[in-house]
Motif scaffolding. Structure first.
Motif, PDB file in Angstrom:
ATOM      1  N   ASP A  16       4.415   9.135  18.966  1.00  0.00           N
ATOM      2  CA  ASP A  16       4.919   8.509  17.743  1.00  0.00           C
ATOM      3  C   ASP A  16       5.189   9.601  16.718  1.00  0.00           C
ATOM      4  O   ASP A  16       4.561  10.669  16.748  1.00  0.00           O
ATOM      5  CB  ASP A  16       3.877   7.526  17.202  1.00  0.00           C
ATOM      6  N   TYR A  17       6.128   9.352  15.835  1.00  0.00           N
ATOM      7  CA  TYR A  17       6.403  10.231  14.702  1.00  0.00           C
ATOM      8  C   TYR A  17       7.334   9.458  13.780  1.00  0.00           C
ATOM      9  O   TYR A  17       8.214   8.732  14.260  1.00  0.00           O
ATOM     10  CB  TYR A  17       7.072  11.542  15.142  1.00  0.00           C
ATOM     11  N   PRO A  18       7.168   9.578  12.457  1.00  0.00           N
ATOM     12  CA  PRO A  18       8.030   8.811  11.551  1.00  0.00           C
ATOM     13  C   PRO A  18       9.515   9.044  11.822  1.00  0.00           C
ATOM     14  O   PRO A  18       9.966  10.183  11.944  1.00  0.00           O
ATOM     15  CB  PRO A  18       7.631   9.339  10.166  1.00  0.00           C
ATOM     16  N   GLY A  19      10.252   7.943  11.921  1.00  0.00           N
ATOM     17  CA  GLY A  19      11.694   8.019  12.118  1.00  0.00           C
ATOM     18  C   GLY A  19      12.463   7.530  10.912  1.00  0.00           C
ATOM     19  O   GLY A  19      13.695   7.577  10.873  1.00  0.00           O
ATOM     20  N   VAL A  20      11.718   7.068   9.919  1.00  0.00           N
ATOM     21  CA  VAL A  20      12.280   6.562   8.666  1.00  0.00           C
ATOM     22  C   VAL A  20      11.369   7.051   7.549  1.00  0.00           C
ATOM     23  O   VAL A  20      10.143   7.010   7.682  1.00  0.00           O
ATOM     24  CB  VAL A  20      12.347   5.019   8.661  1.00  0.00           C
ATOM     25  N   CYS A  21      11.953   7.522   6.456  1.00  0.00           N
ATOM     26  CA  CYS A  21      11.118   8.093   5.398  1.00  0.00           C
ATOM     27  C   CYS A  21      11.476   7.543   4.022  1.00  0.00           C
ATOM     28  O   CYS A  21      12.512   6.908   3.824  1.00  0.00           O
ATOM     29  CB  CYS A  21      11.219   9.618   5.399  1.00  0.00           C
ATOM     30  N   ASN A  22      10.604   7.823   3.081  1.00  0.00           N
ATOM     31  CA  ASN A  22      10.823   7.507   1.674  1.00  0.00           C
ATOM     32  C   ASN A  22      11.658   8.617   1.037  1.00  0.00           C
ATOM     33  O   ASN A  22      11.573   9.777   1.447  1.00  0.00           O
ATOM     34  CB  ASN A  22       9.468   7.376   0.972  1.00  0.00           C
ATOM     35  N   ILE A  23      12.425   8.279   0.037  1.00  0.00           N
ATOM     36  CA  ILE A  23      13.303   9.248  -0.621  1.00  0.00           C
ATOM     37  C   ILE A  23      12.526  10.464  -1.134  1.00  0.00           C
ATOM     38  O   ILE A  23      13.031  11.591  -1.108  1.00  0.00           O
ATOM     39  CB  ILE A  23      14.082   8.577  -1.785  1.00  0.00           C
ATOM     40  N   ASN A  24      11.289  10.263  -1.546  1.00  0.00           N
ATOM     41  CA  ASN A  24      10.501  11.373  -2.088  1.00  0.00           C
ATOM     42  C   ASN A  24      10.079  12.379  -1.021  1.00  0.00           C
ATOM     43  O   ASN A  24       9.705  13.509  -1.347  1.00  0.00           O
ATOM     44  CB  ASN A  24       9.256  10.837  -2.805  1.00  0.00           C
ATOM     45  N   SER A  72       0.798  -1.229   0.000  1.00  0.00           N
ATOM     46  CA  SER A  72       0.000   0.000   0.000  1.00  0.00           C
ATOM     47  C   SER A  72       0.829   1.277   0.000  1.00  0.00           C
ATOM     48  O   SER A  72       0.355   2.332  -0.432  1.00  0.00           O
ATOM     49  CB  SER A  72      -0.929   0.018   1.220  1.00  0.00           C
ATOM     50  N   ASN A  73       2.070   1.191   0.511  1.00  0.00           N
ATOM     51  CA  ASN A  73       2.878   2.393   0.668  1.00  0.00           C
ATOM     52  C   ASN A  73       4.281   2.199   0.104  1.00  0.00           C
ATOM     53  O   ASN A  73       4.825   1.094   0.146  1.00  0.00           O
ATOM     54  CB  ASN A  73       2.989   2.754   2.159  1.00  0.00           C
ATOM     55  N   PRO A  74       4.886   3.267  -0.421  1.00  0.00           N
ATOM     56  CA  PRO A  74       6.253   3.159  -0.936  1.00  0.00           C
ATOM     57  C   PRO A  74       7.234   2.866   0.194  1.00  0.00           C
ATOM     58  O   PRO A  74       6.984   3.204   1.355  1.00  0.00           O
ATOM     59  CB  PRO A  74       6.515   4.539  -1.553  1.00  0.00           C
ATOM     60  N   GLU A  75       8.328   2.232  -0.150  1.00  0.00           N
ATOM     61  CA  GLU A  75       9.312   1.830   0.856  1.00  0.00           C
ATOM     62  C   GLU A  75       9.896   3.031   1.593  1.00  0.00           C
ATOM     63  O   GLU A  75      10.238   4.050   0.992  1.00  0.00           O
ATOM     64  CB  GLU A  75      10.451   1.053   0.195  1.00  0.00           C
ATOM     65  N   ARG A  76      10.006   2.889   2.912  1.00  0.00           N
ATOM     66  CA  ARG A  76      10.697   3.877   3.740  1.00  0.00           C
ATOM     67  C   ARG A  76      12.000   3.240   4.217  1.00  0.00           C
ATOM     68  O   ARG A  76      11.977   2.208   4.883  1.00  0.00           O
ATOM     69  CB  ARG A  76       9.839   4.291   4.938  1.00  0.00           C
ATOM     70  N   ASN A  77      13.115   3.836   3.877  1.00  0.00           N
ATOM     71  CA  ASN A  77      14.402   3.238   4.250  1.00  0.00           C
ATOM     72  C   ASN A  77      15.472   4.267   4.606  1.00  0.00           C
ATOM     73  O   ASN A  77      16.634   3.912   4.782  1.00  0.00           O
ATOM     74  CB  ASN A  77      14.918   2.335   3.125  1.00  0.00           C
ATOM     75  N   ILE A  78      15.084   5.543   4.723  1.00  0.00           N
ATOM     76  CA  ILE A  78      16.056   6.581   5.081  1.00  0.00           C
ATOM     77  C   ILE A  78      15.808   7.018   6.518  1.00  0.00           C
ATOM     78  O   ILE A  78      14.744   7.548   6.853  1.00  0.00           O
ATOM     79  CB  ILE A  78      15.971   7.784   4.127  1.00  0.00           C
ATOM     80  N   HIS A  79      16.785   6.794   7.351  1.00  0.00           N
ATOM     81  CA  HIS A  79      16.681   7.054   8.788  1.00  0.00           C
ATOM     82  C   HIS A  79      16.837   8.549   9.053  1.00  0.00           C
ATOM     83  O   HIS A  79      17.785   9.174   8.583  1.00  0.00           O
ATOM     84  CB  HIS A  79      17.784   6.265   9.503  1.00  0.00           C
TER      85      HIS A  79
END
Length: 225
Positions: free
Chosen positions: A198-206, A86-93
């Motif tokens: 909570d808050y995103p700690g890893v994001c997608n390149i975009n 459902s969602n693009p990969e998140r791999n940037i810390h």
């Protein structure tokens, strides 16, 4: 009006974990996709990764390994939290990790109060998490502490004040911290929006430019190097 980055730069160096550990015992750690040693050893679970971290610390006569801000990593691929249909990969810390022993004491790096806390259960998630709210020169911002022990949030109350240098949490183990080797995910957040605990700690390149703007380098505050 000063920006958050400019304010952080003017603050004196501070510590966010056990103040008895000298900075000379800190060693930078590369967990990026370009780390050949990590690619070759391929630690697949928390136990294997804990051995990897422990050996790295021993080899460098260190007690704390740190790094990871804006670092592309492969280690999140095992969890559907970061990669699913459902969602693009998140791999940037987008935080700073400090790796050390289970139970390591966590300190308030500056004066703050508890904004929120939550046990973010799930493989690869934060586990117990605390967010502190700060205000300096009329600039309000937040710091997030992830992968804590359950005891860290057991008797916590929103609004509780912690002074700079005061201990308020400890590193959790893999059974509670999202299945990671013991460490602290430390992140600065400018606008927390409607997030709680909570808050995103890893994001997608975009989305990277947004998060670089909203989550400045934690080392601007800690000044480890």
């Amino acid at each position: 009006m000063k920006t958050l980055v400019s304010i952080l730069k003017t603050l004196p160096p501070t510590k966010v974990i056990d103040s008895s550990i000298e900075l000379s015992k800190y060693i930078a750690l590369d967990l990026s996709t370009t780390n050949q040693e990590l690619v070759e050893k391929k630690p697949d679970n928390a136990a294997e990764f804990e051995v990897f971290i422990s050996n790295y610390l021993k080899k460098n006569n260190a007690e704390v390994a740190y790094g990871g801000y804006i670092e592309g990593r492969n280690l999140y691929q095992r969890s559907t939290i970061f990669k699913n249909e459902s969602n693009p990969e998140r791999n940037i810390h987008i935080g700073l990790d400090l790796w050390s022993k289970e139970g390591t004491i966590i300190l308030a790096p500056i004066d703050g109060k508890v904004h929120s806390f939550k046990d973010n259960v799930g493989l690869g998630d934060y586990g117990p998490t605390i967010i502190l709210e700060h205000e300096i020169e009329n600039e309000k911002f937040y710091t997030l502490y992830g992968h804590l022990s359950l005891e860290s949030i057991e008797n916590l109350t929103v609004g509780t004040i912690f002074k700079k240098g005061e201990s308020f949490a400890t590193f959790g183990n893999s059974a509670v911290n999202g299945d990671y080797a013991p460490h602290l995910h430390f992140q600065i957040i400018n606008n927390i929006e409607n997030y709680n605990g909570d808050y995103p700690g890893v994001c997608n390149i975009n989305d990277l430019n947004f998060y670089i703007e909203n989550c400045p380098d934690p080392n601007l505050l800690l000044k480890i190097t």
